[in-house]
Scaffold this motif. Structure first.
Motif, PDB file in Angstrom:
ATOM      1  N   ALA A 191       0.806  -1.265  -0.104  1.00 38.06           N
ATOM      2  CA  ALA A 191      -0.128  -0.208  -0.139  1.00 38.06           C
ATOM      3  C   ALA A 191       0.839   1.056  -0.197  1.00 38.06           C
ATOM      4  O   ALA A 191       2.037   1.177   0.518  1.00 38.06           O
ATOM      5  CB  ALA A 191      -0.935  -0.058   0.973  1.00 38.06           C
ATOM      6  N   ARG A 192       0.295   2.520  -0.547  1.00 41.32           N
ATOM      7  CA  ARG A 192       1.129   3.553  -0.618  1.00 41.32           C
ATOM      8  C   ARG A 192      -0.107   4.736  -0.654  1.00 41.32           C
ATOM      9  O   ARG A 192      -1.292   4.465  -0.788  1.00 41.32           O
ATOM     10  CB  ARG A 192       1.987   3.837  -1.528  1.00 41.32           C
ATOM     11  N   LEU A 193       0.551   5.975  -0.310  1.00 45.09           N
ATOM     12  CA  LEU A 193      -0.427   7.258  -0.389  1.00 45.09           C
ATOM     13  C   LEU A 193      -0.063   7.609  -1.635  1.00 45.09           C
ATOM     14  O   LEU A 193       0.912   7.888  -2.383  1.00 45.09           O
ATOM     15  CB  LEU A 193      -0.130   8.109   0.639  1.00 45.09           C
ATOM     16  N   SER A 194      -1.093   8.185  -2.492  1.00 43.77           N
ATOM     17  CA  SER A 194      -0.647   9.109  -3.808  1.00 43.77           C
ATOM     18  C   SER A 194      -0.110  10.602  -3.490  1.00 43.77           C
ATOM     19  O   SER A 194       0.724  10.834  -4.448  1.00 43.77           O
ATOM     20  CB  SER A 194      -2.087   8.973  -4.618  1.00 43.77           C
ATOM     21  N   GLU A 195      -0.364  10.824  -2.161  1.00 48.68           N
ATOM     22  CA  GLU A 195       0.267  12.208  -1.918  1.00 48.68           C
ATOM     23  C   GLU A 195       0.322  12.368  -0.194  1.00 48.68           C
ATOM     24  O   GLU A 195      -0.430  11.446   0.206  1.00 48.68           O
ATOM     25  CB  GLU A 195      -0.529  13.248  -2.507  1.00 48.68           C
ATOM     26  N   GLU A 196       1.089  13.007   0.425  1.00 49.54           N
ATOM     27  CA  GLU A 196       1.180  13.334   1.620  1.00 49.54           C
ATOM     28  C   GLU A 196      -0.255  13.691   2.033  1.00 49.54           C
ATOM     29  O   GLU A 196      -0.693  15.019   1.664  1.00 49.54           O
ATOM     30  CB  GLU A 196       2.273  14.130   2.187  1.00 49.54           C
ATOM     31  N   PRO A 197      -0.803  12.910   3.079  1.00 44.07           N
ATOM     32  CA  PRO A 197      -2.308  13.568   3.494  1.00 44.07           C
ATOM     33  C   PRO A 197      -2.137  14.698   4.542  1.00 44.07           C
ATOM     34  O   PRO A 197      -1.188  14.620   5.487  1.00 44.07           O
ATOM     35  CB  PRO A 197      -2.712  12.223   4.240  1.00 44.07           C
ATOM     36  N   TYR A 198      -3.225  15.392   4.246  1.00 46.38           N
ATOM     37  CA  TYR A 198      -3.320  16.855   5.507  1.00 46.38           C
ATOM     38  C   TYR A 198      -4.790  17.125   5.388  1.00 46.38           C
ATOM     39  O   TYR A 198      -5.352  17.127   4.332  1.00 46.38           O
ATOM     40  CB  TYR A 198      -2.164  17.682   5.278  1.00 46.38           C
ATOM     41  N   ILE A 199      -5.206  17.976   6.512  1.00 53.25           N
ATOM     42  CA  ILE A 199      -6.368  18.709   6.456  1.00 53.25           C
ATOM     43  C   ILE A 199      -5.895  19.988   6.472  1.00 53.25           C
ATOM     44  O   ILE A 199      -5.087  20.534   6.967  1.00 53.25           O
ATOM     45  CB  ILE A 199      -7.133  18.018   7.410  1.00 53.25           C
TER      46      ILE A 199
ATOM     47  N   THR B 112       3.656   5.787   3.468  1.00 54.83           N
ATOM     48  CA  THR B 112       4.087   7.021   3.043  1.00 54.83           C
ATOM     49  C   THR B 112       3.503   6.996   1.340  1.00 54.83           C
ATOM     50  O   THR B 112       2.875   6.241   1.001  1.00 54.83           O
ATOM     51  CB  THR B 112       5.549   7.010   2.983  1.00 54.83           C
ATOM     52  N   VAL B 113       4.087   7.762   0.434  1.00 58.55           N
ATOM     53  CA  VAL B 113       4.261   7.864  -0.878  1.00 58.55           C
ATOM     54  C   VAL B 113       4.710   6.674  -1.722  1.00 58.55           C
ATOM     55  O   VAL B 113       4.750   6.530  -2.717  1.00 58.55           O
ATOM     56  CB  VAL B 113       4.343   9.275  -1.703  1.00 58.55           C
ATOM     57  N   ASP B 114       5.677   5.839  -0.645  1.00 57.94           N
ATOM     58  CA  ASP B 114       6.465   4.932  -1.278  1.00 57.94           C
ATOM     59  C   ASP B 114       5.711   3.464  -0.805  1.00 57.94           C
ATOM     60  O   ASP B 114       5.114   3.534   0.036  1.00 57.94           O
ATOM     61  CB  ASP B 114       7.957   4.733  -0.639  1.00 57.94           C
ATOM     62  N   ASN B 115       5.665   2.515  -1.679  1.00 63.73           N
ATOM     63  CA  ASN B 115       5.209   1.272  -1.601  1.00 63.73           C
ATOM     64  C   ASN B 115       5.545   0.587  -0.317  1.00 63.73           C
ATOM     65  O   ASN B 115       6.893   0.698  -0.089  1.00 63.73           O
ATOM     66  CB  ASN B 115       5.623   0.288  -2.834  1.00 63.73           C
ATOM     67  N   ALA B 116       4.740   0.148   0.654  1.00 55.89           N
ATOM     68  CA  ALA B 116       5.219  -0.590   1.681  1.00 55.89           C
ATOM     69  C   ALA B 116       4.121  -2.097   1.910  1.00 55.89           C
ATOM     70  O   ALA B 116       3.347  -1.735   1.640  1.00 55.89           O
ATOM     71  CB  ALA B 116       5.167  -0.008   2.996  1.00 55.89           C
ATOM     72  N   GLN B 117       5.289  -2.970   1.946  1.00 52.22           N
ATOM     73  CA  GLN B 117       4.237  -4.302   2.018  1.00 52.22           C
ATOM     74  C   GLN B 117       3.440  -4.230   3.521  1.00 52.22           C
ATOM     75  O   GLN B 117       4.050  -3.872   4.603  1.00 52.22           O
ATOM     76  CB  GLN B 117       5.047  -5.384   2.249  1.00 52.22           C
ATOM     77  N   VAL B 118       2.125  -4.304   3.463  1.00 45.88           N
ATOM     78  CA  VAL B 118       1.234  -4.299   4.537  1.00 45.88           C
ATOM     79  C   VAL B 118       0.777  -5.514   4.975  1.00 45.88           C
ATOM     80  O   VAL B 118       0.274  -5.634   6.332  1.00 45.88           O
ATOM     81  CB  VAL B 118       0.170  -2.943   4.342  1.00 45.88           C
TER      82      VAL B 118
ATOM     83  N   SER C 122      -8.218  14.956   2.042  1.00 47.66           N
ATOM     84  CA  SER C 122      -8.496  13.639   1.645  1.00 47.66           C
ATOM     85  C   SER C 122      -7.272  12.808   1.694  1.00 47.66           C
ATOM     86  O   SER C 122      -6.118  13.444   1.824  1.00 47.66           O
ATOM     87  CB  SER C 122      -9.067  13.759   0.081  1.00 47.66           C
ATOM     88  N   VAL C 123      -7.610  11.362   1.938  1.00 42.74           N
ATOM     89  CA  VAL C 123      -6.765  10.482   1.735  1.00 42.74           C
ATOM     90  C   VAL C 123      -6.852   9.522   0.600  1.00 42.74           C
ATOM     91  O   VAL C 123      -7.799   9.033   0.339  1.00 42.74           O
ATOM     92  CB  VAL C 123      -6.761   9.785   3.232  1.00 42.74           C
ATOM     93  N   HIS C 124      -5.709   9.583  -0.036  1.00 42.58           N
ATOM     94  CA  HIS C 124      -5.758   8.519  -1.255  1.00 42.58           C
ATOM     95  C   HIS C 124      -4.903   7.331  -1.038  1.00 42.58           C
ATOM     96  O   HIS C 124      -3.713   7.661  -1.207  1.00 42.58           O
ATOM     97  CB  HIS C 124      -5.275   9.443  -2.502  1.00 42.58           C
ATOM     98  N   LEU C 125      -5.509   6.202  -0.913  1.00 43.18           N
ATOM     99  CA  LEU C 125      -4.701   4.956  -0.567  1.00 43.18           C
ATOM    100  C   LEU C 125      -4.753   4.415  -2.040  1.00 43.18           C
ATOM    101  O   LEU C 125      -5.618   4.387  -2.915  1.00 43.18           O
ATOM    102  CB  LEU C 125      -5.561   4.374   0.383  1.00 43.18           C
ATOM    103  N   ILE C 126      -3.589   3.531  -2.337  1.00 41.76           N
ATOM    104  CA  ILE C 126      -3.324   2.783  -3.468  1.00 41.76           C
ATOM    105  C   ILE C 126      -2.820   1.219  -2.752  1.00 41.76           C
ATOM    106  O   ILE C 126      -1.942   1.239  -2.221  1.00 41.76           O
ATOM    107  CB  ILE C 126      -2.374   3.341  -4.433  1.00 41.76           C
ATOM    108  N   PHE C 127      -3.651   0.402  -3.445  1.00 37.27           N
ATOM    109  CA  PHE C 127      -3.105  -1.179  -2.855  1.00 37.27           C
ATOM    110  C   PHE C 127      -2.842  -1.687  -4.238  1.00 37.27           C
ATOM    111  O   PHE C 127      -3.371  -1.757  -5.217  1.00 37.27           O
ATOM    112  CB  PHE C 127      -4.288  -1.678  -2.358  1.00 37.27           C
ATOM    113  N   GLU C 128      -1.833  -2.602  -3.975  1.00 40.47           N
ATOM    114  CA  GLU C 128      -1.372  -3.684  -5.051  1.00 40.47           C
ATOM    115  C   GLU C 128      -0.920  -4.877  -4.716  1.00 40.47           C
ATOM    116  O   GLU C 128      -0.586  -5.029  -3.409  1.00 40.47           O
ATOM    117  CB  GLU C 128       0.051  -2.981  -5.673  1.00 40.47           C
TER     118      GLU C 128
END
Length: 162
Positions: free
Chosen positions: A84-92, A113-119, A152-158
């Motif tokens: 999983a990774r974030l498409s951008e650093e999340p904030y409000i 983070t914005v880098d892939n990490a095995q979750v 917003s929080v943008h999650l990407i799963f691979e």
């Protein structure tokens, strides 16, 4: 006597039929849907009703702290691990960049983070697992500033191949 019975029965039938003719009727219509994931790979919220809707981080007046968001996901990958990774650093933000509040996002207790990490490991993913998504504010050094904040929080799963 027979005529009296016919008259009584006729009167009852007419009374009942007129009562049913004026009966009030209500109808409700709703849609039903289902998304059936593939058996090989999925990362799905346990309660999908919250996705696509604004989620509130509650403000605690007693402690001057922001609450967090916790949601459960069902995950599976029969062909390897899950990253999983974030498409951008999340904030409000309240519209003023100096007041932005960074968000920490953790999936299965792993900070994203914005880098892939095995979750999810391949062995866990193969049988499937329920894990937690946690989104929490990172308190600024100068504390929280008053205002209405949105983000917003943008999650990407691979699916990772073994």
């Amino acid at each position: 006597m027979f005529e009296k019975w016919i008259t009584v029965i006729s009167t009852v039938c007419l009374t009942l039929s007129s009562a049913y003719a004026y009966a009030v009727m209500e109808r409700e219509t709703f849609e039903v849907s289902v998304s059936i994931p593939t058996a090989e790979f999925h990362v799905l919220p346990v309660d999908p009703g919250w996705m696509g809707h604004e989620q509130k981080l509650h403000w605690n007046l007693a402690t001057d702290e922001l609450g967090s968001l916790r949601k459960q996901f069902d995950v599976k990958n029969t062909h390897g691990a899950i990253a999983a990774r974030l498409s951008e650093e999340p904030y409000i933000s309240n519209g003023r960049e100096v007041d932005n509040i960074a968000l920490a996002v953790m999936f299965n207790r792993i900070k994203l983070t914005v880098d892939n990490a095995q979750v999810i490991t391949a062995s866990e993913a193969n049988i499937g697992k329920r894990v937690e998504l946690l989104v929490a504010a990172i308190k600024p050094d100068e504390g929280y500033k008053p205002g209405d904040y949105f983000g917003s929080v943008h999650l990407i799963f691979e699916a990772l191949a073994p």
